[in-house]
Enzyme design. Structure first.
Site, short mmCIF file in Angstrom:
data_model
loop_
_atom_site.label_atom_id
_atom_site.label_comp_id
_atom_site.label_asym_id
_atom_site.label_seq_id
_atom_site.Cartn_x
_atom_site.Cartn_y
_atom_site.Cartn_z
N PHE A 1 0.83 -1.20 0.00
CA PHE A 1 0.00 0.00 0.00
C PHE A 1 0.87 1.26 0.00
CE2 PHE A 1 -2.07 3.39 2.45
CZ PHE A 1 -3.18 3.60 1.64
N HIS B 1 21.44 74.96 11.03
CA HIS B 1 20.34 74.91 10.06
C HIS B 1 19.19 75.82 10.49
CE1 HIS B 1 21.88 71.84 7.44
NE2 HIS B 1 22.00 70.94 8.41
N GLN C 1 1.03 11.89 -9.83
CA GLN C 1 0.36 13.19 -9.74
C GLN C 1 1.33 14.34 -9.93
OE1 GLN C 1 -1.71 13.28 -6.02
NE2 GLN C 1 -3.36 11.92 -6.69
N PHE D 1 0.90 4.08 -2.85
CA PHE D 1 0.61 5.47 -2.53
C PHE D 1 1.72 6.38 -3.02
CE2 PHE D 1 0.89 9.08 0.40
CZ PHE D 1 -0.37 9.63 0.24
N ASP E 1 23.59 66.90 3.17
CA ASP E 1 23.28 68.32 2.92
C ASP E 1 24.04 68.84 1.72
OD1 ASP E 1 21.68 68.27 5.19
OD2 ASP E 1 23.32 68.91 6.50
N HIS F 1 25.30 71.61 14.76
CA HIS F 1 24.96 71.38 13.35
C HIS F 1 23.48 71.71 13.10
CE1 HIS F 1 25.38 69.26 9.42
NE2 HIS F 1 24.08 69.07 9.60
N GLU F 2 22.58 71.15 13.93
CA GLU F 2 21.14 71.40 13.75
C GLU F 2 20.78 72.84 14.08
OE1 GLU F 2 19.59 69.27 12.19
OE2 GLU F 2 21.04 67.64 12.39
N MET G 1 3.79 10.25 -7.04
CA MET G 1 4.77 10.59 -8.08
C MET G 1 4.09 10.82 -9.41
SD MET G 1 7.90 8.02 -7.12
CE MET G 1 8.86 8.54 -8.53
#
Length: 699
Positions: free
Chosen positions: A134, A441, A145, A138, A513, A437-438, A143
């Site tokens: 069996f 700006h 399929q 199976f 930047d 730096h900031e 295989m």
């Protein structure tokens, strides 16, 4: 949900067969591991009077016996030859019992058995063989399929992977599309043509064969197509441009033919091709020449849309954000008769989009969608949907029952800049460099007229940035002036200037930047014709990338001398902007130190606090601002993104109320005199007018 999706019937053989094999092997091994009794040992046990009783099956030879030492334990033995055993043992047992009393006699019994007992012995072997067969059957079936599926896949390789029908679970209609009224009108016309073609055909109008949706990413092109699918009562086929392409030449063309064959069978219908630039790029240019798979697929698409055989009843709806790389033959009338540009929504459109996406979200009373719409200049529909979703997630994380303005504020900053990284530790040297730096700006931006007001300054890392200075536009802009672009460059260089001016050294933090500033200067010279030296001339042909369907060899349409002048002009623009920014910071170095020190103390400064610091005229006012920032509730700093527009909305509301009051006053003054007791005295009227004037000034 995972257990429900498991197909137990298919998994059952894979479970039963291994379990049975394990049981069989365990049984066989247990038998082989038992201590085996030899025949001569058994005979000696009888001769030594060690056997207390036994029973023998004369057919199968199975014998059960007990010894005198262990009378409670029954042992088993299979006699190899029953006749021989009787000759060796039976006579001895009979003679032994004659000489012994009953208590010492050996009790024995002989069982006749049946003729089919040998079959019973074969049952385990037969069962094992059946299950083995069996299992082989199976596995071989599976295989077969698999081979059949591979064969069917090979045969269906040229079939179009098209999705037919509408998604009822996620049905979209034109009511779900906001901020694109003109675009909806164009598509509604097509849907109405499909529903009632007679209204158009008696005027000689024909249905458009193709509609191309063009626009930046996130503006709602695919959403509009889903709305067409939800509104149209005709079959709707949807497929992606990449689904046509495979590594094998000819497959894409076969899929195009199959797609239109399916569509013609159910005409009138709509075929939607998303990201059509994957298959519709310019032919005969770039890599691959004119005989590769993509170009054969495009050729077949051109023939199917408008070739020798007329294609009736099939409307092709396509979307792309790169119309510049599409083949001209694809864009001509007869194939794509109509191009609909889906652009960025304006303030009104953004408010409508927010209303659509906030239908199922509980909003707090302080949330004003109109204010949010005016503050999110440049946001697409996808950005706004993501904004509200992030705000909802934040509200859920904070265990709130509704979304407040604070969550929308934080979500907006998160969408624009990225998630905050408070766990990232920085040294004091890095914090100081980031702060100056900031601050550079922000201070430079404050003294530039065309720059948008600063919304928030932070030295807390977000996304890829170690710190940020964020400005929010006040209004939608269609064009950018030369002075604005120059001041953009000045503002971008403010951080590098502050580093050099205060720290005495420069860092890699200004790389982005500088890159953006250089790109703006180059576009001013080569694309927008803003150079005073070179004049209003465009140089170069743009970004003609070879892998995007453009020419393999880029031809420069200007000389080496002109290229040198372009470089000199870019250098002049950048240098002048740097000197202007340096002059601003040098003249206001006190404000630079003030903002930088505030950043080092608070890590984040809101736009209102920054403006108050910059507007302070002396040290006493500056200290008052800093003290108010220290005593402010925790978390209130930097949460005023919508304060400008909220204030503006309140001013507009007050102005409207004032105009209504003035209108009512004028109407009352213009009414005819009815009775003296009802009209005010002249003195009171003058006083009332004076009070109204004072009230208007206060408002």
């Amino acid at each position: 949900m995972l257990l429900k999706n498991i197909k137990w019937k298919q998994l059952l053989p894979y479970v039963i067969i291994p379990v049975f094999l394990i049981i069989m092997l365990t049984t066989m091994l247990s038998r082989t591991t038992q201590k085996k009794t030899e025949y001569y040992q058994l005979v000696n046990m009888f001769l030594n009077d060690e056997i207390a009783e036994y029973s023998l099956n004369l057919t199968s030879g199975d014998m059960k016996y007990k010894t005198r030492k262990e009378p409670n334990i029954e042992r088993s033995y299979t006699v190899p030859n029953v006749t021989m055993f009787i000759e060796d043992v039976h006579k001895y047992v009979v003679e032994h019992n004659k000489e012994r009393p009953e208590s010492e006699q050996v009790k024995f019994d002989y069982i006749a058995g049946t003729s089919g007992a040998w079959i019973i012995n074969l049952v385990p072997i037969l069962a094992f063989c059946v299950i083995l067969l069996f299992g082989i059957f199976f596995v071989s079936k599976r295989m077969d399929q698999t081979i059949a599926n591979e064969s069917s896949r090979a045969l269906s390789f040229g079939k179009a992977r098209v999705k037919l029908g509408k998604d009822d679970k996620r049905k979209t209609t034109f009511a779900d599309v906001a901020g694109a009224e003109e675009e909806k009108e164009e598509l509604v016309e097509i849907v109405e043509f499909l529903k009632d073609p007679g209204r158009f055909s008696h005027l000689g109008a024909r249905i458009p064969k193709g509609v191309l949706l063009v626009g930046p990413p996130g503006t709602g092109k695919t959403l509009l197509s889903r709305a067409v699918a939800g509104e149209a009562n005709v079959p709707f086929y949807s497929i992606s441009g990449s689904d046509f392409l495979e590594m094998y030449v000819g497959v894409g063309a076969a899929r195009v033919r199959d797609l239109f064959n399916q569509a013609k069978k159910s005409a009138p219908c709509i075929v939607f091709i998303d990201e059509i630039d994957a298959v519709g790029r310019h032919r005969g240019a770039g890599m691959g020449g004119g005989h590769d798979e993509r170009e054969q697929t495009l050729n077949q698409l051109l023939v199917e849309m408008d070739g020798f055989v007329e294609n009736e009843g099939v409307i092709v709806l396509a979307a792309t954000n790169r119309p510049d790389i599409l083949d001209p033959a694809l864009l001509r009338p007869g194939r794509f008769d109509r191009q609909i540009t889906v652009g960025y929504p304006d303030a009104k459109g953004r408010e409508e989009i927010l209303r659509v996406h906030s239908r199922k979200k509980p909003l707090a009373p302080d949330v004003d969608l109109g204010v949010i719409a005016r503050s999110t200049v440049g946001f697409t529909g996808a950005d706004l949907e993501n904004l509200l979703n992030e705000a909802a997630l934040l509200a859920a994380r904070r265990k709130k029952r509704a979304i407040t303005m604070a969550e929308i504020e934080e979500a907006t900053v998160k969408v624009l800049v990225g998630a905050e990284k408070r766990s990232k530790k920085q040294s004091e040297k890095d914090r100081k460099l980031t702060a100056y730096h900031e601050a550079g700006h922000a201070v430079v931006s404050y003294f530039l007229e065309t720059q948008d007001p600063v919304h928030q300054i932070s030295i807390i890392a977000r996304g890829m940035a170690g710190g940020y200075t964020m400005s929010v536009p006040k209004e939608d802009r269609s064009y950018t002036s030369k002075s604005s672009m120059i001041e953009d460059i000045v503002e971008l260089l403010g951080g590098r200037i502050a580093e050099a001016l205060i720290i005495g050294d420069i860092s890699t933090g200004a790389s982005n930047d500088i890159e953006r500033a250089t790109d703006i200067a180059r576009k001013m010279v080569t694309r927008y014709g803003m150079s005073e030296t070179l004049g209003p001339i465009a140089f170069g042909t743009g970004h003609d990338e070879v892998f995007l369907g453009k020419e393999y060899g880029t031809i420069r349409n200007y000389s080496e001398l002109t290229a040198s002048e372009i470089d000199n002009e870019i250098n002049r623009i950048i240098t002048n902007a740097y000197n202007r920014g340096k002059e601003i910071l040098s003249d206001n170095v006190h404000k630079l130190h003030l903002v930088a020190n505030a950043l080092l103390e608070f890590e984040k400064i809101s736009g209102e606090d920054f403006k108050r610091l910059m507007d302070a005229k002396n040290e006493e006012e500056e200290n008052e601002v800093l003290e108010s920032m220290r005593t402010a509730p925790k978390g209130s700093t930097g949460t005023t993104l919508y304060s400008y527009h909220t204030k503006k909305a309140k001013e507009e509301e007050l102005l409207k109320q004032f105009k209504d009051e003035v209108t009512n006053t004028e109407k009352e003054a213009a009414e005819p005199e009815t009775a003296k007791d009802t009209e005010p005295a002249p003195e009171n009227a003058a006083e009332a007018e004076k009070e109204d004037a004072e009230d208007s000034e206060e408002k």
